[in-house]
Design a protein around this motif. Structure first.
Motif, PDB file in Angstrom:
ATOM      1  N   TYR A 159      -1.097  12.008  19.567  1.00  0.00           N
ATOM      2  CA  TYR A 159       0.002  11.803  18.751  1.00  0.00           C
ATOM      3  C   TYR A 159       0.711  12.841  18.437  1.00  0.00           C
ATOM      4  CZ  TYR A 159      -2.255   7.271  17.406  1.00  0.00           C
ATOM      5  OH  TYR A 159      -2.829   6.402  17.523  1.00  0.00           O
ATOM      6  N   LEU A 160       2.107  13.170  18.539  1.00  0.00           N
ATOM      7  CA  LEU A 160       2.829  14.359  18.453  1.00  0.00           C
ATOM      8  C   LEU A 160       4.159  14.231  17.685  1.00  0.00           C
ATOM      9  CD1 LEU A 160       2.986  17.413  18.957  1.00  0.00           C
ATOM     10  CD2 LEU A 160       3.989  16.784  21.349  1.00  0.00           C
ATOM     11  N   SER A 214       0.980   9.102  37.711  1.00  0.00           N
ATOM     12  CA  SER A 214       2.323   8.740  37.518  1.00  0.00           C
ATOM     13  C   SER A 214       2.364   8.839  36.047  1.00  0.00           C
ATOM     14  CB  SER A 214       2.641   7.263  37.831  1.00  0.00           C
ATOM     15  OG  SER A 214       3.880   6.808  37.580  1.00  0.00           O
ATOM     16  N   TRP A 215       3.655   9.179  35.469  1.00  0.00           N
ATOM     17  CA  TRP A 215       4.042   8.879  34.180  1.00  0.00           C
ATOM     18  C   TRP A 215       4.816   7.998  33.969  1.00  0.00           C
ATOM     19  CZ3 TRP A 215       1.853  11.184  29.815  1.00  0.00           C
ATOM     20  CH2 TRP A 215       1.088  12.230  30.122  1.00  0.00           C
ATOM     21  N   TYR A 216       4.744   7.225  32.648  1.00  0.00           N
ATOM     22  CA  TYR A 216       5.783   6.222  32.315  1.00  0.00           C
ATOM     23  C   TYR A 216       5.953   6.541  30.872  1.00  0.00           C
ATOM     24  CZ  TYR A 216       3.794   3.676  36.112  1.00  0.00           C
ATOM     25  OH  TYR A 216       3.665   3.412  37.525  1.00  0.00           O
ATOM     26  N   ARG A 217       7.184   5.754  30.314  1.00  0.00           N
ATOM     27  CA  ARG A 217       7.432   5.668  28.850  1.00  0.00           C
ATOM     28  C   ARG A 217       7.654   4.235  28.597  1.00  0.00           C
ATOM     29  NH1 ARG A 217      13.000   8.642  27.022  1.00  0.00           N
ATOM     30  NH2 ARG A 217      12.492   7.088  25.524  1.00  0.00           N
ATOM     31  N   GLN A 218       7.169   3.976  27.383  1.00  0.00           N
ATOM     32  CA  GLN A 218       7.266   2.573  26.920  1.00  0.00           C
ATOM     33  C   GLN A 218       7.926   2.433  25.675  1.00  0.00           C
ATOM     34  OE1 GLN A 218       3.432   0.768  25.913  1.00  0.00           O
ATOM     35  NE2 GLN A 218       4.540  -1.413  26.279  1.00  0.00           N
ATOM     36  N   ASP A 219       9.241   1.826  25.696  1.00  0.00           N
ATOM     37  CA  ASP A 219      10.048   1.418  24.661  1.00  0.00           C
ATOM     38  C   ASP A 219      10.175   0.018  24.496  1.00  0.00           C
ATOM     39  OD1 ASP A 219      11.391   3.818  26.635  1.00  0.00           O
ATOM     40  OD2 ASP A 219      11.162   4.416  24.381  1.00  0.00           O
ATOM     41  N   SER A 261       8.840   8.163  22.161  1.00  0.00           N
ATOM     42  CA  SER A 261       8.733   6.951  22.832  1.00  0.00           C
ATOM     43  C   SER A 261       6.916   7.039  23.262  1.00  0.00           C
ATOM     44  CB  SER A 261       9.089   7.150  24.296  1.00  0.00           C
ATOM     45  OG  SER A 261       8.864   5.980  25.028  1.00  0.00           O
ATOM     46  N   LEU A 262       6.578   6.078  23.616  1.00  0.00           N
ATOM     47  CA  LEU A 262       5.007   6.176  23.777  1.00  0.00           C
ATOM     48  C   LEU A 262       4.841   6.339  25.399  1.00  0.00           C
ATOM     49  CD1 LEU A 262       2.197   5.397  23.085  1.00  0.00           C
ATOM     50  CD2 LEU A 262       2.691   3.018  23.531  1.00  0.00           C
ATOM     51  N   ARG A 287       1.676   8.992  21.786  1.00  0.00           N
ATOM     52  CA  ARG A 287       2.998   8.361  20.730  1.00  0.00           C
ATOM     53  C   ARG A 287       3.739  10.011  20.510  1.00  0.00           C
ATOM     54  NH1 ARG A 287       5.069   4.142  19.317  1.00  0.00           N
ATOM     55  NH2 ARG A 287       3.238   2.700  19.833  1.00  0.00           N
ATOM     56  N   LEU A 288       4.986   9.969  21.096  1.00  0.00           N
ATOM     57  CA  LEU A 288       5.664  11.226  20.714  1.00  0.00           C
ATOM     58  C   LEU A 288       7.035  10.919  19.780  1.00  0.00           C
ATOM     59  CD1 LEU A 288       6.608  14.042  21.483  1.00  0.00           C
ATOM     60  CD2 LEU A 288       7.821  13.258  23.223  1.00  0.00           C
TER      61      LEU A 288
END
Lengths: 114, 112
Positions: free
Chosen positions: B10-11, B33-38, B87-88, B108-109
Motif C-alpha cells: 500500500y502506498l 509483466s506489470w498491470y494496472r487494474q481499474d 490504481s491497483l 494499491r497506490l
C-alpha cells in the motif's frame, strides 16, 4: 478495433445452479485464450487455457470452457456453482500477432446466493 | 515456495514525488509483466520484459518506466506520479509470455 469483451458485469446465481460466463474477442487469427479468477483482495489465478486442439478445455475447480472459432468466443462454464466460487472472473487473450502481449476483459463479478 | 513479491503493498503519495514499486520472483522465469487494474477496465498491461535487459511497452505505458537488470527483479518506476495513476498494480511472472502467469499480491497506490 482489437478487444476482449465480457458483456456481463455482474451475475448472480444460486448455489448448485449452472453457470456460464461469456467472453468474445476480436484478434484475427486464433489467439491463445485464458480464464483467470480473482478472489476478493487477492491476485489472479489461472483457471484454464486454450492454445489449440480440443475446443472443450477442462480447468481447475470444476470449470470448463469451450472455444468457438465461428463466434470468436471462449465461454466459461460450471455445472454446479459453490458459494466459494464467488469472485471476479477475467477472460484474457494473447494474440497470435504478438505473443508478448496480454489483453484482459473488463471482468464479470459472480455472486452466489445460498 | 514459488513466490512473486511486491513492495510496498500500500502506498499513498503526492503528485510529482518519484516512487518505485518492486517486484521480485524466485521462480527463475523469463517473462515478467506489470498491470494496472481499474474498476470496469479489467487489467491493462503497462510494460513487459522477455528477459534481462529486454523490455517493451504494453497498452498503457505513459508515465511509467521499468528496468530489468537481473532476472529476478522488475521494478516499476513512476518518475512524476499523477492522480490518474491511482490504481491497483500487479506484477506477473511466467516461463514464457503465453504461458500461465503467476501474479503478485498487488500494490494499491493512491496519488493525491
Amino acid at each position: 478495433a482489437q478487444s476482449v469483451t465480457q458483456p456481463d458485469i455482474h451475475i448472480t446465481v444460486s448455489e448448485g445452479a449452472s453457470l456460464e460466463l461469456r467472453c468474445n474477442y476480436s484478434y484475427g487469427a486464433t489467439p491463445y485464450l485464458f480464464w483467470y479468477v480473482q478472489s476478493p483482495g487477492q491476485g489472479l489465478q489461472l483457471l484454464l487455457k486454450y492454445f489449440s486442439g480440443d475446443t472443450l478445455v477442462q480447468g481447475i475447480k470444476g470449470f470448463e470452457a469451450e472455444f468457438k472459432r465461428s463466434q470468436s468466443s471462449f465461454n466459461l462454464r460450471k455445472p454446479s456453482v459453490h458459494w466459494s466460487d464467488a469472485a471476479e472472473y477475467f477472460c484474457a487473450v494473447v494474440p497470435s500477432s504478438n505473443f508478448n502481449k496480454f489483453y484482459f476483459g473488463s471482468g464479470t463479478k459472480l455472486n452466489v446466493k445460498p | 515456495e514459488a513466490q512473486v513479491t511486491q513492495n510496498p503493498r500500500y502506498l499513498i503519495t503526492v503528485t510529482g514525488k518519484k516512487l518505485t514499486v518492486t517486484c521480485s520472483q524466485n521462480m527463475n522465469h523469463e517473462y515478467m509483466s506489470w498491470y494496472r487494474q481499474d474498476p470496469g477496465l479489467g487489467l491493462r498491461q503497462i510494460y513487459y520484459s522477455m528477459n534481462v535487459e529486454v523490455t517493451d511497452k504494453g497498452d498503457v505505458p505513459e508515465g511509467y518506466k521499468v528496468s530489468r537488470k537481473e532476472k529476478r527483479n522488475f521494478p516499476l518506476i513512476l518518475e512524476s506520479p499523477s492522480p490518474n495513476q491511482t490504481s491497483l498494480y500487479f506484477c506477473a511472472v511466467s516461463r514464457q509470455s503465453y504461458n500461465e502467469q503467476f501474479f503478485g499480491p498487488g500494490t494499491r497506490l493512491t496519488v493525491l
